[in-house]
Scaffold this active site. Structure first.
Site, mmCIF file in Angstrom:
data_model
loop_
_atom_site.group_PDB
_atom_site.id
_atom_site.type_symbol
_atom_site.label_atom_id
_atom_site.label_comp_id
_atom_site.label_asym_id
_atom_site.label_seq_id
_atom_site.Cartn_x
_atom_site.Cartn_y
_atom_site.Cartn_z
ATOM 1 N N ASP A 171 0.821 -1.203 0.000
ATOM 2 C CA ASP A 171 0.000 0.000 0.000
ATOM 3 C C ASP A 171 0.860 1.260 0.000
ATOM 4 O O ASP A 171 2.069 1.206 0.200
ATOM 5 C CB ASP A 171 -0.912 0.011 1.234
ATOM 6 C CG ASP A 171 -2.002 -1.048 1.183
ATOM 7 O OD1 ASP A 171 -2.358 -1.470 0.065
ATOM 8 O OD2 ASP A 171 -2.479 -1.455 2.257
ATOM 9 N N TYR A 215 7.070 -9.818 6.713
ATOM 10 C CA TYR A 215 7.052 -8.373 6.944
ATOM 11 C C TYR A 215 7.636 -8.065 8.320
ATOM 12 O O TYR A 215 7.623 -8.911 9.224
ATOM 13 C CB TYR A 215 5.621 -7.830 6.912
ATOM 14 C CG TYR A 215 5.017 -7.665 5.538
ATOM 15 C CD1 TYR A 215 5.048 -6.436 4.890
ATOM 16 C CD2 TYR A 215 4.392 -8.732 4.901
ATOM 17 C CE1 TYR A 215 4.478 -6.265 3.639
ATOM 18 C CE2 TYR A 215 3.822 -8.580 3.648
ATOM 19 C CZ TYR A 215 3.870 -7.341 3.022
ATOM 20 O OH TYR A 215 3.299 -7.191 1.774
#
EC number: 5.4.99.12
Length: 286
Positions: free
Chosen positions: A64, A125
């Site tokens: 994003d 992540y």
């Protein structure tokens, strides 16, 4: 669904990094917004002198706006003749054409069956946050979130352990039409370093939209004492969005690494990952 490379083309794997601060995410968007995919495809078209032809990238994980990547992976299918002409100097030419907030570290011919998205078996992540009363080190402000309440990392890890495994993460995802929210969360752990920065490591076979940032939001609520360690698991079991689960800001999130199986298993993983999953009737979340 077949993923054969078209005759006369070769599939190229790209390993890359970017600072997401000034990007409107990975994927190309209408309206001229700056994106990572757009920058790389424009640079590729320019350095190969391809005119109006765009060679489209497929990426392991669409990030994003504001999210960073240290170990992103993508692929692109190029005509054999074009690859043969440019392969020796393509890497250096792209380095000279790309903006400084995106770097390609390698371009290699991908093995048979490789798909940057569907062949991946996990994505890892890291989300970084500090609860230092003075705030964030100015040199890290674009990569670390400041949380202005003291955080109990042990309580956060206790809550995190209850979320591991295969579950329907609908309570932590933004729903998309026709897409499943079933994922296997392989690792979720938090560690505070000597400088007080807490790094959450989050690894799963795949992630649905906003999943990592929502999970971190729930764990922060546990860490600062607003909720008990069993609360994130209860939210998961309920299967619906809870207004108390905040999607934390994107700048603390970095895609660190993407994992792939051995070359002879790539095609099978590619096919398996395209199947829509469902949970067994006896599945339990916690």
């Amino acid at each position: 669904m077949s993923d054969e490379v078209e005759p006369g083309h070769v599939r190229i794997r790209l390993d890359l990094s970017y600072d997401g601060t000034e990007f409107s995410g990975w994927a190309k968007q209408a309206g001229g917004r700056r994106t990572v995919q757009g920058e790389i495809e424009d640079a590729l078209r320019t350095v190969t002198r391809s005119g109006e032809t765009t060679y489209e990238l497929t990426v392991a994980g669409r990030t994003d706006a504001g999210v960073h990547a240290r170990g992103q992976v993508a692929h692109v299918d190029l005509p054999v003749e074009l690859w043969a002409e440019h392969r020796e100097k393509l890497h250096k030419r792209l380095a000279g054409r790309l903006p400084r907030d995106v770097r390609i570290w390698s371009l290699t011919e991908a093995p048979a069956g490789f798909n940057a998205r569907f062949s991946a078996v996990w994505r890892r992540y890291a989300y970084r946050v500090t609860d230092h009363p003075g705030g964030v080190d100015p040199l890290l402000r674009g990569h670390v979130l400041w949380h202005d309440w003291p955080l109990d990392v042990d309580a956060m890890n206790e809550a995190a352990r209850r979320l591991l495994g295969e579950h329907d993460f609908a309570a932590y995802c933004r729903r998309r039409e026709g897409a499943t929210t079933i994922r296997t969360l392989q690792e979720l752990s938090l560690l505070r370093d000597a400088d007080g920065v807490i790094t959450a490591t989050v690894r799963a076979d795949a992630f649905c939209h906003n999943m990592v940032r929502s999970l971190i939001g729930a764990l922060l609520f546990v860490g600062d004492g607003h909720r008990a360690p069993d609360w994130p698991g209860k939210v998961l079991a309920a299967g619906v969005r809870d207004s108390a689960v905040h999607v934390v800001r994107p700048h603390g999130l970095t895609l660190e690494e993407v994992g792939y199986p051995a070359d002879d298993l790539l095609a099978a993983r590619n096919k398996e990952a395209r199947n829509k999953r469902s949970l067994p009737a006896t599945a339990r979340c916690c």
